[in-house]
Design a protein around this motif. Structure first.
Motif, PDB file in Angstrom:
ATOM      1  N   VAL A 262       0.833  -1.195   0.000  1.00  0.00           N
ATOM      2  CA  VAL A 262       0.000   0.000   0.000  1.00  0.00           C
ATOM      3  C   VAL A 262       0.875   1.255   0.000  1.00  0.00           C
ATOM      4  O   VAL A 262       0.614   2.212  -0.743  1.00  0.00           O
ATOM      5  CB  VAL A 262      -0.954   0.004   1.210  1.00  0.00           C
ATOM      6  CG1 VAL A 262      -1.587   1.374   1.397  1.00  0.00           C
ATOM      7  CG2 VAL A 262      -2.050  -1.038   1.017  1.00  0.00           C
ATOM      8  N   GLN A 266       0.819   4.046  -2.909  1.00  0.00           N
ATOM      9  CA  GLN A 266       0.476   5.442  -2.600  1.00  0.00           C
ATOM     10  C   GLN A 266       1.564   6.392  -3.077  1.00  0.00           C
ATOM     11  O   GLN A 266       1.262   7.468  -3.611  1.00  0.00           O
ATOM     12  CB  GLN A 266       0.244   5.592  -1.096  1.00  0.00           C
ATOM     13  CG  GLN A 266      -1.038   4.933  -0.616  1.00  0.00           C
ATOM     14  CD  GLN A 266      -1.156   4.915   0.892  1.00  0.00           C
ATOM     15  OE1 GLN A 266      -0.162   4.853   1.621  1.00  0.00           O
ATOM     16  NE2 GLN A 266      -2.390   4.964   1.386  1.00  0.00           N
ATOM     17  N   LEU A 303      -6.404   1.490  -2.928  1.00  0.00           N
ATOM     18  CA  LEU A 303      -5.394   1.498  -1.870  1.00  0.00           C
ATOM     19  C   LEU A 303      -5.988   1.940  -0.535  1.00  0.00           C
ATOM     20  O   LEU A 303      -5.584   1.449   0.529  1.00  0.00           O
ATOM     21  CB  LEU A 303      -4.211   2.390  -2.261  1.00  0.00           C
ATOM     22  CG  LEU A 303      -3.400   1.887  -3.465  1.00  0.00           C
ATOM     23  CD1 LEU A 303      -2.454   2.968  -3.972  1.00  0.00           C
ATOM     24  CD2 LEU A 303      -2.618   0.624  -3.113  1.00  0.00           C
ATOM     25  N   ASP A 306      -7.670  -1.067   0.804  1.00  0.00           N
ATOM     26  CA  ASP A 306      -6.661  -2.002   1.293  1.00  0.00           C
ATOM     27  C   ASP A 306      -6.158  -1.591   2.672  1.00  0.00           C
ATOM     28  O   ASP A 306      -5.954  -2.445   3.544  1.00  0.00           O
ATOM     29  CB  ASP A 306      -5.483  -2.079   0.324  1.00  0.00           C
ATOM     30  CG  ASP A 306      -5.873  -2.639  -1.036  1.00  0.00           C
ATOM     31  OD1 ASP A 306      -6.880  -3.368  -1.106  1.00  0.00           O
ATOM     32  OD2 ASP A 306      -5.192  -2.320  -2.030  1.00  0.00           O
ATOM     33  N   ALA A 334      -3.806  -6.050  -1.694  1.00  0.00           N
ATOM     34  CA  ALA A 334      -2.872  -4.925  -1.665  1.00  0.00           C
ATOM     35  C   ALA A 334      -1.736  -5.108  -2.660  1.00  0.00           C
ATOM     36  O   ALA A 334      -1.311  -4.144  -3.314  1.00  0.00           O
ATOM     37  CB  ALA A 334      -2.324  -4.744  -0.254  1.00  0.00           C
ATOM     38  N   SER A 338      -1.270  -2.542  -5.665  1.00  0.00           N
ATOM     39  CA  SER A 338      -0.034  -1.769  -5.696  1.00  0.00           C
ATOM     40  C   SER A 338       0.665  -1.899  -7.043  1.00  0.00           C
ATOM     41  O   SER A 338       1.146  -0.908  -7.612  1.00  0.00           O
ATOM     42  CB  SER A 338       0.902  -2.236  -4.578  1.00  0.00           C
ATOM     43  OG  SER A 338       2.124  -1.533  -4.600  1.00  0.00           O
TER      44      SER A 338
END
Length: 395
Positions: A262, A266, A303, A306, A334, A338
């Motif tokens: 995650v 991000q 995300l 997640d 995740a 990702s």
């Protein structure tokens, strides 16, 4: 009947402080630092020392042994922030062994064993690695072939491990061995777990680094043991019960992997959004075009979902509830989300997404490992199908 704890989606003031402090620490080591370490394949010593000086090596180690005594919830926040900072999987790999590989030692070792290792792990004065996977025992842990033979007050270790991260730097190892031959009637019986001193310079130990696609700043290795003697006192719990002890580590590892994934995702979406807001094509920022903004928005939403599931899985673990399904499920989701987020970030950058200086290609290379390790997502689906949905075993 005791009061049932209530799950709260809001982070506590203390948890927010942990996130803020880790973020501040990571701000001192930005993308340029990690890009250089990745390209040169250099161990990030300065980062690890700063991490240790901040007391983070012992975040899950009880205070009585010099740690901070937090749970997996707080540890997952630390891992996510490291990954999100641009450190990616390299940054989380060099720190996670302190945070998660000590779980069986804390939970099942005797007092003298804990006193021997936990304080030094908590203050970062020793480096930790984990020796589980073998060339013929990856997904099927029951196929472990590394043998530990008892001789008086010692065990003699012979065998080979693979994908042992940090073996170049390690001072201690969590090591899974076989003390009895494998039997079909009890495939996981006869596995014994140790937590003991380790070094690539030890007599009988040979360490060879494996070249790989990502995590250039964190070494992965093949390790050979040839008549290596370790104290019997460094055995965790009972002989032959190692797999049961290892399961405690397995669920925390899946939560950690999800947190890492995650964080990387991000970081990639944040980079892509910033680039899309500045890059002008056909007279407009490319972020104004739905073909660019919709994939990024979709990944942001995935995300966020997640992260909520990470919070749930960690909460279940920390309150001594069964979290096997949730830990496996969030690792699955995740890691896939990702990888998709990082690919979308590369596409948003266009040709520059392929350039090292924009970092998103590094994120993509690093997060790929989460899809295939420590267990493949196909095996995660098998687990959910069998243990959650009650379907027949498929392998």
């Amino acid at each position: 009947m005791g009061e049932i704890p209530v799950m709260d989606f809001e982070l506590s003031d203390e948890q927010r402080l942990i996130r803020s402090q880790v973020r501040d620490l990571c701000d001192e080591f930005g993308d340029e630092y990690w890009r250089e370490k990745d390209l040169k394949h250099e161990y990030p010593t300065a980062f690890f020392e700063a991490f240790a000086d901040g007391g983070w090596c012992g975040i899950t180690i009880p205070e009585s042994y010099g740690g901070q005594g937090y749970g997996v919830q707080e540890a997952s926040l630390v891992q996510q922030e490291i990954a999100r900072s641009g450190a990616g999987m390299a940054g989380t790999s060099i720190t996670a062994h302190h945070t998660f590989s000590t779980e069986p030692l804390v939970a099942f070792a005797d007092e003298e064993h804990k006193e021997r290792y936990l304080p030094d792990i908590a203050d970062g004065s020793v480096q930790v690695c984990t020796g589980v996977t073998e060339p013929n025992a990856g997904t099927d842990t029951s196929r472990i072939e590394t043998v530990a033979e008892r001789e008086g007050d010692e065990y003699v270790i012979n065998g080979q491990k693979i994908w042992t991260s940090k073996a170049q730097e390690a001072d201690v190892i969590m090591l899974l061995t076989r003390t009895e031959p494998r039997a079909e009637s009890d495939r996981f019986g006869g596995l014994t777990l140790f937590f003991t001193e380790f070094s690539r310079d030890m007599d009988g130990v040979e360490v060879s680094e494996i070249p790989k696609a990502g995590r250039g700043a964190s070494d992965s290795n093949e390790v050979w043991f040839n008549d290596v003697r370790i104290p019997a006192a460094d055995r965790i719990g009972e002989e032959g019960s190692g797999f049961r002890y290892l399961l405690r580590f397995a669920n925390t590892e899946r939560i950690a992997i999800a947190s890492n994934a995650v964080g990387v995702g991000q970081a990639a979406i944040e980079k892509a959004a910033a680039y899309a807001g500045e890059r002008v094509v056909f007279g407009n920022p490319i972020g104004s075009y739905q073909a660019v903004q919709h994939p990024l928005a979709d990944s942001w939403a995935k995300l966020e979902q997640d992260e909520l599931m990470i919070r749930k899985a960690a909460w279940l673990y920390d309150t001594d509830r069964d979290c096997g399904a949730e830990a496996n499920a969030v690792k699955l989701r995740a890691s896939e989300d990702s990888l998709e987020a990082c690919e979308r970030a590369i596409r948003a950058h266009g040709g520059m997404g392929y350039a090292s200086e924009y970092d998103v290609e590094r994120y993509w290379r690093e997060t790929m490992i989460n899809v295939i390790a420590p267990i493949s997502n196909e095996m995660v689906k098998n687990y959910i199908a069998e243990h959650v949905l009650g379907l027949p075993k498929s392998y």
